[in-house]
Design an enzyme around this catalytic site. Structure first.
Site, PDB file in Angstrom:
ATOM      1  N   LYS A  79     -27.529 -53.469  58.031  1.00  0.00           N
ATOM      2  CA  LYS A  79     -27.511 -52.461  56.963  1.00  0.00           C
ATOM      3  C   LYS A  79     -28.899 -51.849  56.826  1.00  0.00           C
ATOM      4  CE  LYS A  79     -26.146 -51.986  52.070  1.00  0.00           C
ATOM      5  NZ  LYS A  79     -25.679 -52.715  50.871  1.00  0.00           N
ATOM      6  N   SER A 154     -21.465 -50.814  48.738  1.00  0.00           N
ATOM      7  CA  SER A 154     -22.364 -49.920  49.429  1.00  0.00           C
ATOM      8  C   SER A 154     -22.536 -50.230  50.930  1.00  0.00           C
ATOM      9  CB  SER A 154     -23.743 -49.960  48.776  1.00  0.00           C
ATOM     10  OG  SER A 154     -24.332 -51.227  48.911  1.00  0.00           O
ATOM     11  N   SER A 178     -21.037 -55.208  47.009  1.00  0.00           N
ATOM     12  CA  SER A 178     -21.340 -54.316  48.136  1.00  0.00           C
ATOM     13  C   SER A 178     -21.102 -54.890  49.528  1.00  0.00           C
ATOM     14  CB  SER A 178     -22.785 -53.826  48.044  1.00  0.00           C
ATOM     15  OG  SER A 178     -22.883 -52.804  47.091  1.00  0.00           O
TER      16      SER A 178
END
Lengths: 491, 95
Positions: A79, A154, A178
């Site tokens: 990420k 997210s 997330s």
């Protein structure tokens, strides 16, 4: 079968037997990325050159009989809020669009020790604030099961990449869901470890008392293996716990006999989609068949968690994001006459709408006159919720809930309604508020062919129980026979 | 409880953000809606409860105050929008 279709533990076996090389695996992924990622848009940046170089080196080491880690040469996606030295870490924000990390996050140091290969950095909601990856300043990521829908967020890039098999596994971060919510919407396994199990050093901070890094994987075995690699105390993160190192793969036992699972009735009631609810009740039934006891219980304080979460998280965010001033790193506005102009103009031009909204909310709840009514009160509500969990874990080994109240929603459906977007996290947020571990496990497809997932919540530092129950479910069911269809997406 | 546009302007100033007229309007409506939702925490009885600062009961972790040299100064400074001889450049602060 193509190499990108295997789980990591299968790839590890093949590498050990000398049937395949890291170069072959890595090339297989980059070919697949070139073919699939233009549709899914999971990657913010790819690292093909350095990845192939690393793969080649690992292959040579292995061939020459040098002692190498069993994970050496396995690719991974990261990420884009975790720092890899010399590599862009953008947080999917204009503010950090050109930021090159000058140091490694601790999780990256740990993966480097095992010689993993970085495929690239994965898209996310800007600064991890969002539940759909639509708030990325660059582009939205698309759900592999239906390209017109969101992958969740997210960590939407991480979940979509694993689901679309353009990364064998990935790291995400989870502040209010997330990791788990996008894993749920993309039909993969997502684990948020107990707060303090994994070091946050080098993870760009959103809400420091809630953030936690964790694995997104194809199956439960890979999840346990990746957690083994990243867990552990780190003196650079004073909130990381100094506890005995565990081998989570020892918990991969196909047996839930004697386990007690609580089913909080509030999470199979109002606000939960009927198909999701039905599916969760089927999971409960399956666990009973497999020898666990499943009992309805109540977590009535859970409904306050989302309200408390957005107060606490935004308060912390407004403070954490104070560092972006256009001086030492990050975006600097071209319009300024004095120092204050640099601060204001850089922040106003560099941050996106949702980030500004959360900074304003956070500043508001911390401002004089509102601090007690909002921030202090929310912190006390957190204690109340934590105590409710403590009571439940006296009785149960695990709690079972949906991960998300709905399956993947359409791109654009909620992006202009912040409150509606915040409610996408109602099942996951209470777990962060309590600092507990939670895993999302896919269980079925809804009538539109979109993944439905359940969440197992454990007591603090009892990831083993989650792994055991998740593994048992996985071994006795067959969700992974379903594959994303990549349908829709008429662009 | 209502939030005025003036309050949003004040909060934006505290946050070092300039907001456009449209943003002020939008955020005033959003804040109103979000805080109305958030107000439900007032229904929770928190009498005698401590605040949860950290969930894992760790506090005041001490270490020796030792200087550790950061080895990658060049890479660090490369991220500065404006720099000169190992220092960050900013506009004149004092007249």
């Amino acid at each position: 079968m193509e190499l990108y279709e295997y789980t990591v533990h299968e790839l590890v076996e093949k590498l050990e037997k000398g049937e395949i090389t890291s170069k072959e695996i890595t090339e297989s992924y980059f070919n697949r990325i070139k073919q699939i990622d233009p549709k899914v848009k999971a990657y913010v940046s790819t690292l093909e050159e350095s990845a192939l170089e690393k793969a080649k080196k690992v292959d040579e080491d292995r061939k020459s009989g040098k002692a190498v880690s069993k994970f050496a040469g396995i690719p991974i996606g990261i990420k884009d809020n975790m720092c890899i030295t010399g590599t862009k870490t953008t947080c999917s924000s204009k503010m950090l669009e050109n930021f090159v990390a000058p140091y490694n996050a601790t999780v990256i140091e740990k993966l480097n020790k095992e010689d993993l290969v970085y495929l690239g950095k994965l898209n996310m909601d800007e600064f991890a604030m969002g539940s759909s990856t639509e708030y990325s300043a660059f582009f939205p990521t698309h759900n592999p099961w239906n390209l017109d829908r969101v992958p969740g967020g997210s960590s939407g890039g991480s979940a979509a990449a694993v689901s679309a098999e353009i990364a064998p596994w990935a790291l995400g971060s989870d502040t209010g869901g997330s990791i788990r919510q996008p894993a749920s919407l993309c039909g993969v396994i997502g684990l948020k470890p107990t707060y303090g199990l994994v070091s946050r050093y080098g993870l760009v901070a959103y809400a420091s008392s809630l953030d936690q890094i964790g694995p997104i994987t194809k199956d439960v075995t890979d999840s346990a293996m990746l957690l083994n690699l990243i867990a552990g105390h780190d003196e650079k993160d004073s909130t990381s716990m100094d506890i005995e190192k565990k081998d989570y793969t020892l918990s991969l036992v196909n047996n839930v006999k004697g386990m007690k699972i609580g089913l909080p009735k509030e999470y199979i009631g109002e606000g939960i989609n009927e198909e999701v609810k039905k599916s969760i009740l089927e999971v409960a039934k399956k666990y009973e068949e497999l020898g666990a006891t499943v009992e309805e219980c109540s977590l009535d304080t859970g409904k306050y968690a989302t309200a408390a979460y957005y107060i606490v998280a935004c308060a912390e965010a407004s403070s954490n994001l104070g560092r972006f001033d256009g001086i030492r790193y990050g975006y600097r506005s071209e319009k300024f006459e004095n120092l204050k102009d640099i601060y204001r103009n850089s922040r106003s031009e560099g941050f996106g709408q949702e980030v500004k909204r959360r900074i304003i909310l956070g500043t508001y709840v911390l401002s004089s006159g509102y601090y007690d009514a909002y921030y202090k009160k929310a912190q006390k509500v957190r204690t109340v919720i934590k105590k409710s969990y403590d009571e439940l874990f006296k009785k149960y080994d695990l709690l079972l809930t949906p991960t998300s109240p709905t399956t993947a929603f359409k791109i654009g459906e909620k992006s202009n309604n912040p409150l509606e977007m915040y409610l996408a996290d109602i099942c996951t947020v209470p777990v962060n508020i309590g600092g507990l571990p939670g895993m999302s496990i896919p269980c079925s497809l809804d009538s539109k062919g979109l993944p439905i997932s359940f969440q197992l919540i454990g007591n603090a530092f009892e990831e083993e129980k989650i792994f055991r129950a998740a593994y048992t479910y996985e071994q006795n069911t067959n969700f992974r026979q379903n594959k994303p269809t990549f349908k829709g997406g008429n662009e | 409880m209502t939030i005025s546009e003036e309050e949003i302007i004040h909060i934006a100033k505290l946050s070092s953000l300039n907001l456009s007229k449209e943003e002020i309007k939008k955020y005033t409506v959003d804040m109103q809606e979000i805080l109305e939702f958030a107000n439900m925490i007032n229904n929770v009885n928190t009498e005698g409860m401590d605040e949860t600062i950290a969930t894992n009961k760790k506090s005041n972790v001490m270490r020796k105050d030792e200087v550790v040299k950061f080895e990658n100064q060049e890479l660090l400074l490369q991220n500065a929008p404006s720099q000169d001889e190992g220092m960050f450049r900013i506009p004149k602060v004092l007249n």
